[in-house]
Design a protein around this motif. Sequence first.
Motif, PDB file in Angstrom:
ATOM      1  N   THR A  72      -9.021  -0.819 -12.012  1.00  0.00           N
ATOM      2  CA  THR A  72      -8.493   0.422 -12.568  1.00  0.00           C
ATOM      3  C   THR A  72      -7.316   0.142 -13.487  1.00  0.00           C
ATOM      4  O   THR A  72      -7.211   0.716 -14.575  1.00  0.00           O
ATOM      5  CB  THR A  72      -8.071   1.361 -11.428  1.00  0.00           C
ATOM      6  OG1 THR A  72      -9.223   1.646 -10.630  1.00  0.00           O
ATOM      7  CG2 THR A  72      -7.505   2.651 -11.970  1.00  0.00           C
ATOM      8  N   GLN A 138     -12.468   8.638 -11.545  1.00  0.00           N
ATOM      9  CA  GLN A 138     -13.136   8.369 -10.285  1.00  0.00           C
ATOM     10  C   GLN A 138     -13.196   9.613  -9.410  1.00  0.00           C
ATOM     11  O   GLN A 138     -14.204   9.898  -8.782  1.00  0.00           O
ATOM     12  CB  GLN A 138     -12.352   7.254  -9.558  1.00  0.00           C
ATOM     13  CG  GLN A 138     -12.893   6.904  -8.193  1.00  0.00           C
ATOM     14  CD  GLN A 138     -12.138   5.706  -7.608  1.00  0.00           C
ATOM     15  OE1 GLN A 138     -11.061   5.328  -8.071  1.00  0.00           O
ATOM     16  NE2 GLN A 138     -12.706   5.096  -6.591  1.00  0.00           N
ATOM     17  N   ASP A 221     -14.348   4.829 -14.617  1.00  0.00           N
ATOM     18  CA  ASP A 221     -13.746   4.179 -13.449  1.00  0.00           C
ATOM     19  C   ASP A 221     -14.445   4.641 -12.178  1.00  0.00           C
ATOM     20  O   ASP A 221     -14.141   5.700 -11.655  1.00  0.00           O
ATOM     21  CB  ASP A 221     -12.248   4.493 -13.405  1.00  0.00           C
ATOM     22  CG  ASP A 221     -11.546   3.748 -12.277  1.00  0.00           C
ATOM     23  OD1 ASP A 221     -12.196   2.912 -11.617  1.00  0.00           O
ATOM     24  OD2 ASP A 221     -10.354   4.013 -12.060  1.00  0.00           O
ATOM     25  N   GLU A 222     -15.376   3.854 -11.695  1.00  0.00           N
ATOM     26  CA  GLU A 222     -16.143   4.167 -10.497  1.00  0.00           C
ATOM     27  C   GLU A 222     -16.574   5.634 -10.494  1.00  0.00           C
ATOM     28  O   GLU A 222     -16.225   6.395  -9.606  1.00  0.00           O
ATOM     29  CB  GLU A 222     -15.315   3.880  -9.239  1.00  0.00           C
ATOM     30  CG  GLU A 222     -14.652   2.496  -9.317  1.00  0.00           C
ATOM     31  CD  GLU A 222     -14.461   1.856  -7.963  1.00  0.00           C
ATOM     32  OE1 GLU A 222     -15.298   2.116  -7.072  1.00  0.00           O
ATOM     33  OE2 GLU A 222     -13.495   1.091  -7.818  1.00  0.00           O
TER      34      GLU A 222
END
Lengths: 374, 650
Positions: A72, A138, A221-222
Amino acid sequence: MAELQYTYEPQKTSETILYVENLKVYFPLRRSIMDVLRGRPRLNVKAVDGVSFDVRKGEVLALAGESGCGKTTTGKSILRLTPITSGVIGYLPSKKLIEELNSIPGVNKLTQDGHVDLNSIPEKFFKPFRAEIQMIWQDPFGSLNPRRTIYEILEEPLDIHNVGSTREERYDLIAKMLEAVKLTPPEDFMYRYPHMLSGGQRQRIVIARALILNPTLVVADEPVSMLDVSIRAEILQLMMDLKKKLGLTYVFITHDLALARYIANRIAIMYLGKIVELGDARRVIETPFHPYTKALVEAIPEPDPERRHVIKELPIKGEVPSPVNVPSGCRFHPRCVVLDQRPELAELCTKKEPPLVEVERGRYVACWLYAKPK
Amino acid sequence: MSVPPGSNPKTQKSIKIVQSLKPIFGEIWRMTPGKVAIVLLVFLIAMSIVAVTIIPADFITKWESPTYWEDNPVVAPPCWVSSFGYKVPATLQAYTSEPNQVLFEGNALTAEQAFNYNLDVDKLPQDIYIKVNAPLLCYKNQYGEEVRVTPELRVVVERPDGIVFEAWHVTLRYAENITCGSLLTYKTGKESFNLASLINEMLTKYNITVPEDIIGYNKSHTSTVSAILRTTIRSELENRYLTTPSVFVTPDRVSVTLRSTEQNSTLSSFKITLSELLAALKSDNVDTFSRRVVLENLNNAVNNITVLLSSIQLATYSDFVDDLTNARNSLDQAIKWSMDPDARVPGDLRTRMQDAREKLNKYIETITSTTELIYPVVTFKPLQGDYKVTVNLVYSGLPTKPEQVNMRIGFIVKGGCYGILGTAAKGIDIASVILYGTPIALLIGLVAAVASVMIGVVAGIVSGYYGGLVDEAIQRTVDILSNIPFLPLMIIIGSIAQKSFTGEARSLYIILLYLVILIIFSWGGLAITVRAMTLSIKEEPYVEAARALGASNTRIIFRHIFPQVMMYATAALVFRVPDAILTEAGLSVLGLRHGWPTWGSLLADARAEYRYDIWWWIIPPGLMLSLTSLTFVLLGLAIERIVEPRLRTL
Ligand SMILES: Nc1ncnc2c1ncn2[C@@H]1O[C@H](COP(=O)(O)OP(=O)(O)O)[C@@H](O)[C@H]1O
Ligand code: SF4
Ligand SMILES: [Mg+2]
């Protein structure tokens, strides 16, 4: 045939939309007054500790690794959301923006193709970059302001960048974007608050907000890690469709190798702030070289339900060390099982940091098993 | 895609604000404290509106001047107390500009107006008077000179006991520089009250005389004794009944006694002095004619006093006065003869005789003009029944009938009660002040709360959002402010302000000063809370997302942080409203007055006059202060309950 590289150098061609070179992001730890009085040195969390990679136009680059390895932080550095300690983030802006940049003093132009050092752009000129580089977050719960309607949330980027001169125009843009992320009919969603939507619907809003400004590079991000397993595939499919439709480039952060193999062209495996293996996603995951990658691949859950109950012995030991006290030499050595079989490497592995060497064309590994010390 | 009709984002937005207020109001209304708070708030606002519309604006400056309340009884309870068995005389404030009768007859213009007052309780009104406004009339006589005519005012009172007397009879005066036609104003007072006439009527009516057995054989003393009686009645009515309320009294008990035994010591000392003189003159054995006459007279004087002393219990007024007058006359003779050289009276004895004579004479004067010897006791009681008061205004010597004469006649009886909330000192109408105090209180409270919350919110957001030196400076300022004792400082500054502010806007400046100090000292706590909230909101993923979109600091503060902080700040604001109101009241009560008609001022007046026992003076302002505080505390609680769950999600 060209020689393989001894240490990895990111590619910087006109096809490279972004490259990161030796990026370091350290977060200073707060010292107590006693520590200051005792004269203890300032300690740093070395979240990212010398990372290099490149991203090519139209590809999906996966950044993978256990949680806490600095994925991240790397992503946020690209968006200039976190101050970096050292290193270069070179970005190739759109033609129009390159021209605009000529009039701005102090911009560090890195290549003839027009890569610029993002961190050299003065804050007040950075705004157009924000439209080109976007992030999909995320957390679909935390990343939407609970007090604003979907309309207001999607209007915000348009408002910031003065897109759409009339309200009708904006309304159309927002409606189109909602349709693009498959929230139809759009009027049903515009005046709802985030808490009135499901997790998957919210993540669609997050995606819509990231894409409404027509970015070229998207750091995801994820994006599905916090969603129910049942809807992950839908969202991923949506992202891939949009990528194709809008010609996007993704830096896809994930801790899920199976997922990375499914969507990424190339993959970079990170461990404790550093890339340990980089290469074609399929090849890396099918035949991992680095002992850490091997362990990660072993940890992928069996797709075969028959064998899912078998508890596998993973080729790794111990726990992830703190990024404050990074182990000497190869930072993976306290956990490396290879060292037990190859004790002759111990001297090298504990003292000297292995370089990221090219072992096959386009395949890089940072391990003394694959490199000769110079 | 086209915009569906009616969903234009702009109208949508304004509708949304209204719609988002509606559920908040509904939520407040659903809670019991919220319901009570809203009802109270509506009541307070209604009071403010009524106050501002019905009370003249100059009230704010004039309310403390005694002339503003001239016609009101002083420290009188509200009139409804009589329904609870507490009997008080009624208050009457009757004004008329159209007298019952206006006549022009024989060169005189006469206006007559009759008023009635019914005294139905056993208590006296505080005062009674007539107020007239009448013009100065002028005409030209045959020599072309201007003649000015002022009216003559007569007020005749007819009492329920049948006594009719002329209470006032005056000719209105005018200042030299006054022009013809301008109004002369006159208010009857006790100076011009015809008390003697009332006393005469009472003496006759109730046949009040000094009993003959007290006067004794010498009837010529009757008038002296009556004069003493009259003086006694007069001073009783002037001192105990403040003159004009005497209109409403009737004699209750009358007794006249002689204080004979009290005279014993004085008489004895006269006897001793004279006997000593006699003995001294006898001792030198001079025996001339003159000396014998001196001795004889001196002896007579001693004898007169001795006789009086021996029968002092039985002595009448005549006995006292005549015996002592005889003694004095003998002493005069003795002194006269002692001047003769033949008498060979030594100088010092002569001086002593003269001294004795002076003293005796003075004593005689005392008992014939004061209550030293003759002792009347007269008590009075209220006379219940209907009173008729006839007012006459007479312009005499007018050659022709004037066209239009505008006059105003007022009849005021300051009874024992007033209005719905009674009066304070100076006759201040408590209801007016309570009413007028409401908008002032709300204004003071809101101004201070809004200002303090605004400063707190801005300081808190700046401190939390920007951090660094600014943060440090703001936090240290808060620390310092919270360590300065507020009240002592306020008292010091307040007392300086009392002395240094003068002029028209003095009250406004003092109030503003109080508010400024209060605001300076009250934003700190909120700033700390808002700073903490800002710090946590700043780290929210959606704020980072906004930054990734290119949002400026200003946008993040105004679009993302401020709206959340504002919810909390609204509750804080509502809680703060009573602070300023109570501070103002507290400072007023401590003597740091500002001069505006506030609830605190009423309490301060009560304290200054040491009248904490007057419930109708203390309870209304106290109750209003408590009610207002309660309103905002309950409202704050209700709002907080709505805001709180959302606060937890931060
Ligand atoms: N703002 C920060 N301050 C201090 N430490 C941080 C901060 N952000 C991240 N870190 C630390 O840096 C390391 C890497 O974090 P992160 O990039 O979030 O990892 P990942 O996304 O791979 O899970 C972690 O040890 C984390 O605790
Ligand atoms: S360098 Fe050594 S310690 Fe590190 S992974 Fe390779 S073998 Fe293991
Ligand atoms: Mg992460």
